[in-house]
Design a protein around this motif. Structure first.
Motif, PDB file in Angstrom:
ATOM      1  N   LYS A   1       0.836  -1.185   0.000  1.00 10.64           N
ATOM      2  CA  LYS A   1       0.000   0.000   0.000  1.00 10.64           C
ATOM      3  C   LYS A   1       0.876   1.241   0.000  1.00 10.64           C
ATOM      4  CE  LYS A   1      -3.849  -2.115   2.364  1.00 10.64           C
ATOM      5  NZ  LYS A   1      -4.742  -2.091   3.489  1.00 10.64           N
ATOM      6  N   GLY A   2       0.468   2.193  -0.828  1.00 14.50           N
ATOM      7  CA  GLY A   2       1.142   3.469  -0.833  1.00 14.50           C
ATOM      8  C   GLY A   2       2.496   3.505  -1.518  1.00 14.50           C
ATOM      9  N   HIS A   3       2.849   2.471  -2.296  1.00 12.26           N
ATOM     10  CA  HIS A   3       4.157   2.457  -2.946  1.00 12.26           C
ATOM     11  C   HIS A   3       4.099   2.933  -4.386  1.00 12.26           C
ATOM     12  CE1 HIS A   3       6.266   0.541   0.347  1.00 12.26           C
ATOM     13  NE2 HIS A   3       5.225  -0.265   0.481  1.00 12.26           N
ATOM     14  N   GLY A   4       2.969   3.343  -4.853  1.00 16.67           N
ATOM     15  CA  GLY A   4       2.860   3.883  -6.200  1.00 16.67           C
ATOM     16  C   GLY A   4       2.483   2.832  -7.243  1.00 16.67           C
ATOM     17  N   TYR A   5       1.869   3.321  -8.275  1.00 14.41           N
ATOM     18  CA  TYR A   5       1.352   2.489  -9.365  1.00 14.41           C
ATOM     19  C   TYR A   5       2.466   1.721 -10.082  1.00 14.41           C
ATOM     20  CZ  TYR A   5      -1.219   1.422 -13.668  1.00 14.41           C
ATOM     21  OH  TYR A   5      -1.798   0.794 -14.730  1.00 14.41           O
ATOM     22  N   GLU A   6       3.556   2.408 -10.422  1.00 13.92           N
ATOM     23  CA  GLU A   6       4.659   1.780 -11.158  1.00 13.92           C
ATOM     24  C   GLU A   6       5.319   0.658 -10.358  1.00 13.92           C
ATOM     25  OE1 GLU A   6       7.423   4.618 -12.708  1.00 13.92           O
ATOM     26  OE2 GLU A   6       5.840   5.788 -13.676  1.00 13.92           O
ATOM     27  N   THR A   7       5.488   0.839  -9.095  1.00 15.95           N
ATOM     28  CA  THR A   7       6.096  -0.175  -8.231  1.00 15.95           C
ATOM     29  C   THR A   7       5.226  -1.431  -8.191  1.00 15.95           C
ATOM     30  OG1 THR A   7       7.085   1.544  -6.869  1.00 15.95           O
ATOM     31  CG2 THR A   7       6.979  -0.653  -5.916  1.00 15.95           C
ATOM     32  N   LYS A   8       3.913  -1.242  -8.124  1.00 18.85           N
ATOM     33  CA  LYS A   8       2.994  -2.368  -8.073  1.00 18.85           C
ATOM     34  C   LYS A   8       2.990  -3.167  -9.376  1.00 18.85           C
ATOM     35  CE  LYS A   8      -0.032  -0.384  -4.616  1.00 18.85           C
ATOM     36  NZ  LYS A   8      -1.351   0.153  -4.298  1.00 18.85           N
ATOM     37  N   LEU A   9       3.286  -2.526 -10.481  1.00 21.45           N
ATOM     38  CA  LEU A   9       3.251  -3.194 -11.782  1.00 21.45           C
ATOM     39  C   LEU A   9       4.582  -3.814 -12.204  1.00 21.45           C
ATOM     40  CD1 LEU A   9       1.024  -0.859 -13.959  1.00 21.45           C
ATOM     41  CD2 LEU A   9       0.427  -3.035 -12.939  1.00 21.45           C
ATOM     42  N   LYS A  10       5.646  -3.588 -11.427  1.00 22.82           N
ATOM     43  CA  LYS A  10       6.964  -4.109 -11.790  1.00 22.82           C
ATOM     44  C   LYS A  10       6.975  -5.621 -11.956  1.00 22.82           C
ATOM     45  CE  LYS A  10      10.174  -0.574 -10.276  1.00 22.82           C
ATOM     46  NZ  LYS A  10      11.235  -0.210  -9.340  1.00 22.82           N
ATOM     47  N   SER A  11       6.368  -6.357 -11.050  1.00 27.53           N
ATOM     48  CA  SER A  11       6.383  -7.823 -11.149  1.00 27.53           C
ATOM     49  C   SER A  11       5.598  -8.297 -12.373  1.00 27.53           C
ATOM     50  CB  SER A  11       5.846  -8.466  -9.873  1.00 27.53           C
ATOM     51  OG  SER A  11       4.515  -8.063  -9.638  1.00 27.53           O
TER      52      SER A  11
END
Length: 159
Positions: A1-11
């Motif tokens: 939570k709260g780490h940003g959209y791009e970080t969540k999509l890295k995997s």
């Protein structure tokens, strides 16, 4: 939570890149193997069936890059001095490679097996189609047989 959209999509992006690399590697290996086989057997021509639209109802096939494979194959064939012909015959898989009869209706009970309704030859569908495509001037033979049987047929060849 709260780490940003791009970080969540890295995997997800990493997995997508792995799949793309896998397809690219496979297409390179397959095209090289085909060209090596053709060169070792002195083949001057490779005939591929034009499979435009084959993946319309199959999600797995829809995601596989046939165009990429064909493109790599054409490129490697040109380097080896081998001609690539795209056969656009709609009956190459329905023509009996033994007697030439065209089955206008396929028996749906045995999906992987071609059964000639004329001479009763039983052969795997892919092998039957490959043997037809390997036959010199098969599109002319198919056109003649289609005319004899009263089937509609349009001859097309693409390079």
């Amino acid at each position: 939570k709260g780490h940003g959209y791009e970080t969540k999509l890295k995997s997800t992006e990493k997995i997508s890149n792995s799949i793309t690399n896998f397809k690219n590697t496979c297409n390179h290996k397959y095209s090289k193997a085909i060209i090596d086989f053709a060169v070792s057997h002195g083949a001057g021509t490779i005939v591929l069936k034009d499979i435009t639209g084959i993946a319309e109802n199959n999600l797995y096939l829809k995601r596989w890059s046939y165009y990429d494979l064909q493109d790599k194959l054409k490129s490697k064939a040109a380097e080896a001095g081998i001609e690539v012909i795209m056969a656009a015959s709609p009956y190459s898989s329905r023509r009996c490679s033994k007697c030439g009869y065209i089955n206008d209706k396929r028996d749906e009970t045995e999906h992987d097996l071609f059964i000639c309704s004329e001479c009763r030859t039983r052969i795997p569908v892919d092998r039957n189609s490959a043997q037809n495509l390997a036959t010199k001037d098969v599109e002319l033979l198919i056109a003649q047989q289609a005319k004899e049987q009263g089937l509609e047929y349009k001859t097309q060849k693409k390079k």
